[in-house]
Design an enzyme around this catalytic site. Structure first.
Site, PDB file in Angstrom:
ATOM      1  N   GLU A   1       0.828  -1.213   0.000  1.00  0.00           N
ATOM      2  CA  GLU A   1       0.000   0.000   0.000  1.00  0.00           C
ATOM      3  C   GLU A   1       0.861   1.262   0.000  1.00  0.00           C
ATOM      4  OE1 GLU A   1      -3.262   0.633  -0.327  1.00  0.00           O
ATOM      5  OE2 GLU A   1      -3.440  -1.472  -0.809  1.00  0.00           O
TER       6      GLU A   1
ATOM      7  N   CYS B   1     -18.422  -1.622 -18.242  1.00  0.00           N
ATOM      8  CA  CYS B   1     -18.367  -1.425 -16.787  1.00  0.00           C
ATOM      9  C   CYS B   1     -19.434  -2.261 -16.074  1.00  0.00           C
ATOM     10  CB  CYS B   1     -18.562   0.058 -16.474  1.00  0.00           C
ATOM     11  SG  CYS B   1     -18.609   0.373 -14.702  1.00  0.00           S
TER      12      CYS B   1
ATOM     13  N   CYS C   1     -12.793   2.303 -14.880  1.00  0.00           N
ATOM     14  CA  CYS C   1     -13.174   3.709 -14.690  1.00  0.00           C
ATOM     15  C   CYS C   1     -11.904   4.556 -14.740  1.00  0.00           C
ATOM     16  CB  CYS C   1     -13.911   3.861 -13.359  1.00  0.00           C
ATOM     17  SG  CYS C   1     -14.823   5.400 -13.232  1.00  0.00           S
TER      18      CYS C   1
ATOM     19  N   CYS D   1     -24.569   4.192 -12.267  1.00  0.00           N
ATOM     20  CA  CYS D   1     -23.696   5.356 -12.369  1.00  0.00           C
ATOM     21  C   CYS D   1     -24.432   6.582 -12.899  1.00  0.00           C
ATOM     22  CB  CYS D   1     -22.525   5.015 -13.288  1.00  0.00           C
ATOM     23  SG  CYS D   1     -21.361   6.363 -13.438  1.00  0.00           S
TER      24      CYS D   1
ATOM     25  N   CYS E   1     -16.997   2.768 -20.087  1.00  0.00           N
ATOM     26  CA  CYS E   1     -18.335   2.594 -19.508  1.00  0.00           C
ATOM     27  C   CYS E   1     -19.097   1.418 -20.112  1.00  0.00           C
ATOM     28  CB  CYS E   1     -19.135   3.874 -19.678  1.00  0.00           C
ATOM     29  SG  CYS E   1     -18.361   5.266 -18.841  1.00  0.00           S
TER      30      CYS E   1
HETATM   31 FE1  SF4 Z   1     -16.883   4.782 -14.330  1.00  0.00          FE
HETATM   32 FE2  SF4 Z   1     -19.514   5.102 -14.315  1.00  0.00          FE
HETATM   33 FE3  SF4 Z   1     -18.266   4.649 -16.611  1.00  0.00          FE
HETATM   34 FE4  SF4 Z   1     -18.463   2.702 -14.784  1.00  0.00          FE
HETATM   35  S1  SF4 Z   1     -20.126   3.673 -15.915  1.00  0.00           S
HETATM   36  S2  SF4 Z   1     -16.633   3.276 -15.983  1.00  0.00           S
HETATM   37  S3  SF4 Z   1     -18.321   3.867 -12.895  1.00  0.00           S
HETATM   38  S4  SF4 Z   1     -18.023   6.452 -15.311  1.00  0.00           S
END
Ligand code: SF4
Length: 372
Positions: free
Chosen positions: A59, A224, A214, A230, A221
């Protein structure tokens, strides 16, 4: 009730219902993230252990350094300091030398100081309480949360750069995430989302989502796993969020870096262990007010040291610190066959030795100027 993951009930069904993610329950968000993480999570060396010492080291290394760079240094560091006791009983100079290549050396000094505290005050037993961890040098709230969540699988929120970005977009934060009010909000969201169980996987899932999907410039997206939750995605704002903070201008400071060469060796000295860039190596320097005074400053230094040799300007290098920019004007002085003994804090090193020496960042650039 949320969908089960691998036959197990979702661990977060009881999160506050008033906290909604684009109309959905946070528990559903957590379950979607966990399902994705189980399929797509990265296999990294520090994920093959639950040893808090090893997780803590990872970390700290990852705080301001890329995963690729840490991968090249993590095993070697832990071979040298395989236990907390080994780190605590080493000298700070040894730890700084082993940190070479990772930069931001205050982390190495803090790591060493914190290891000593755990060794002396906690009988070498790693604290599992985030509040206690935050009292140790170099461990902030997010790092404390990460250690507790990943090593001990106990609920503790994190807010590293990746998670900050993910949360800013999930909730379509309309201010810079570094603003004080936003900071408070982000911690509240991070705390509310953190589940009571499977925190180890959840925390690393959030880190991976930020690192793999992200992304800062171009969030992916379409692929995602949490796009249904989101707000930024729904509003088409995913590339505008996080909003940028207005940066204050930083002053420029000037110095002359004098590289003295004697039969293929260069003179370097170690900075005092305490203070700015403590314990790191550098070439002799003179602070100057403006660029035009550089040549006279070099000649003055060479004369003061009782040396002879013509300074040759080899270029200037720039380095950005958090509170100022540094411009170094680099002069090489070949001392020929002079007889010269290094002062106590200084040493003559070959070019090969300097490649591996813990020079601070600005003087790595100075060295690059004379090496080319
Ligand atoms: Fe990021 Fe939202 Fe796109 Fe997912 S949908 S990659 S959380 S901006």
């Amino acid at each position: 009730m949320s969908d089960p993951i691998d036959g197990k009930a979702c661990p977060v069904a009881d999160l506050p219902a008033q906290m909604m993610l684009d109309g959905r329950l946070p528990s559903d968000f957590v379950c979607a993230l966990l399902a994705w993480y189980q399929q797509q999570g990265r296999d990294l060396p520090w994920r093959r252990t639950r040893d808090p010492y090893r997780i803590w080291v990872s970390e700290i290394m990852l705080q301001q350094t890329t995963v690729a760079t840490v991968l090249g240094r993590y095993d070697a560091f832990l071979q040298q300091f395989s236990t907390l006791t080994a780190l605590a009983t080493a000298t700070v100079e040894q730890v700084i030398e082993a940190w070479a290549g990772l930069g931001y050396y205050s982390r190495a000094r803090n790591l060493h100081a914190a290891a000593r505290r755990i060794h002396d005050d906690f009988d070498g037993e790693f604290p599992a309480d985030p509040e206690v961890l935050q009292q140790l040098p170099g461990i902030g709230r997010s790092t404390a949360g990460a250690i507790v969540a990943i090593a001990f699988d106990c609920p503790a929120p994190i807010l590293d750069a990746n998670v900050r970005r993910v949360l800013s977009r999930l909730f379509a934060l309309q201010q810079s995430p570094r603003a004080a009010a936003a900071e408070k909000l982000l911690w509240q969201w991070a705390t509310l989302l953190t589940p009571d169980a499977q925190v180890h996987d959840y925390t690393q899932g959030m880190m991976d989502l930020g690192a793999m999907v992200c992304l800062p410039g171009k969030p992916q997206c379409e692929g995602c796993p949490v796009k249904a939750f989101c707000l930024a995605y729904r509003q088409g704002l995913q590339e505008d969020i996080p909003l940028k903070a207005t940066k204050k201008p930083v002053p420029t400071r000037y110095q002359v870096a004098v590289v003295l060469e004697l039969r293929g060796r260069l003179l370097v000295r170690r900075r005092p262990t305490e203070g700015f860039l403590g314990g790191l190596w550098e070439f002799p320097t003179v602070d100057i007010k403006r660029v035009t005074g550089a040549e006279a400053a070099v000649q003055g230094m060479v004369k003061q040291m009782g040396l002879t040799g013509d300074p040759v300007f080899v270029g200037s290098s720039h380095h950005l610190y958090s509170h100022f920019k540094l411009e170094s004007l680099v002069y090489l002085v070949d001392l020929g066959d002079s007889l010269l003994v290094a002062e106590t804090a200084a040493q003559w090193r070959t070019y090969e030795e300097l490649e591996c020496l813990a020079l601070h960042g600005a003087h790595k650039k100075v060295f690059a100027k004379v090496r080319t």
